[in-house]
Design an enzyme around this catalytic site. Structure first.
Site, PDB file in Angstrom:
ATOM      1  N   ASP A 173       0.836  -1.198   0.000  1.00  0.00           N
ATOM      2  CA  ASP A 173       0.000   0.000   0.000  1.00  0.00           C
ATOM      3  C   ASP A 173       0.876   1.255   0.000  1.00  0.00           C
ATOM      4  O   ASP A 173       0.646   2.200  -0.769  1.00  0.00           O
ATOM      5  CB  ASP A 173      -0.918  -0.025   1.223  1.00  0.00           C
ATOM      6  CG  ASP A 173      -1.700   1.270   1.389  1.00  0.00           C
ATOM      7  OD1 ASP A 173      -2.511   1.583   0.510  1.00  0.00           O
ATOM      8  OD2 ASP A 173      -1.491   1.965   2.396  1.00  0.00           O
ATOM      9  N   GLU A 204      -1.827  -5.041  -3.851  1.00  0.00           N
ATOM     10  CA  GLU A 204      -0.910  -4.299  -2.983  1.00  0.00           C
ATOM     11  C   GLU A 204       0.189  -5.218  -2.467  1.00  0.00           C
ATOM     12  O   GLU A 204       1.370  -4.837  -2.440  1.00  0.00           O
ATOM     13  CB  GLU A 204      -1.675  -3.686  -1.817  1.00  0.00           C
ATOM     14  CG  GLU A 204      -2.597  -2.544  -2.220  1.00  0.00           C
ATOM     15  CD  GLU A 204      -3.416  -2.004  -1.067  1.00  0.00           C
ATOM     16  OE1 GLU A 204      -3.758  -0.805  -1.106  1.00  0.00           O
ATOM     17  OE2 GLU A 204      -3.725  -2.770  -0.128  1.00  0.00           O
TER      18      GLU A 204
END
Length: 225
Positions: free
Chosen positions: A47, A117
């Site tokens: 992320d 991610e």
């Protein structure tokens, strides 16, 4: 199966275990008693990596945009819906390892976005920022313009002025060109004051461009306050 995914990324992994972990959902890890082998920690790292890559790209390529406006573009470009678009472009849903209970369901957007991610977390840990950037350019950038173009600037501006208890109006003030290549000019009025204009090949796109311009101006004002 994992090797096919790796080929799509056009990379040469050093630690293949990281990539397997990136596609391992917690339901699969729990079912198979794989302690600390699911993708949740890699998701956390990925992320941050994707946010940095997007910030890097916008800073480099969008020199005329200010901080507030780039922040809005980044938020739109790395939201769950956008991550799902990137993930599906490499058919990531076909590689995720799920527990039996999850296999009976369709892979939801959250699982898919999280795996994307995690994949970038794995690439970063294994091969570093430069290679992660190359994969980002390969997968994300070709799809980015459509995502950014679909940002609803009019709604964003409407929400902003409503929060200030003001009203906003749009007017098409000019139309030129032939039927197949028209260009429209839209002007925005805030409380009867002309605050900006935009241009587009349709009335809708001209209004969106005008709203984008006004948002940019307002965000500059907020930054200077």
């Amino acid at each position: 199966m994992l090797s096919t995914l790796i080929k799509k990324l056009k990379i040469k992994p050093k630690q293949i275990s990281l990539y397997k972990m990136s596609i391992t959902h917690s339901s699969y890890a729990n079912e198979n008693k794989l302690k600390k082998k699911d993708n949740e920690r890699l998701e956390f790292l990925g992320d941050a990596v994707i946010n940095l890559l997007m910030a890097d790209y916008l800073y480099t390529k969008k020199e005329k945009e200010n901080e507030g406006f780039m922040s809005k573009k980044r938020a739109q470009s790395v939201c769950e819906d956008s991550l799902v678009i990137y993930a599906k472009s490499i058919q990531l849903q076909n590689y995720i390892l799920l527990g039996k209970g999850e296999k009976n369901k369709n892979i939801n957007n959250s699982i898919l976005a999280n795996a994307f991610e995690a994949l970038f977390g794995a690439i970063y840990l294994d091969l570093g920022y430069y290679i992660a950037k190359k994969v980002f350019i390969l997968i994300v950038i070709p799809r980015l313009s459509n995502i950014i173009d679909n940002i609803d600037f009019k709604t964003q501006l409407q929400e902003l002025v409503q929060s200030q208890k003001k009203t906003i109006s749009y007017y098409i003030t000019e139309e030129k060109g032939l039927d197949h290549s028209k260009e429209f000019t839209a002007e925005v009025f805030l409380e009867k004051k002309n605050v900006g204009r935009g241009f587009g090949k349709t009335k809708k796109s001209a209004e969106q461009d005008a709203a984008r311009y006004v948002l940019n101006i307002l965000s500059k004002g907020e930054k200077n306050d």
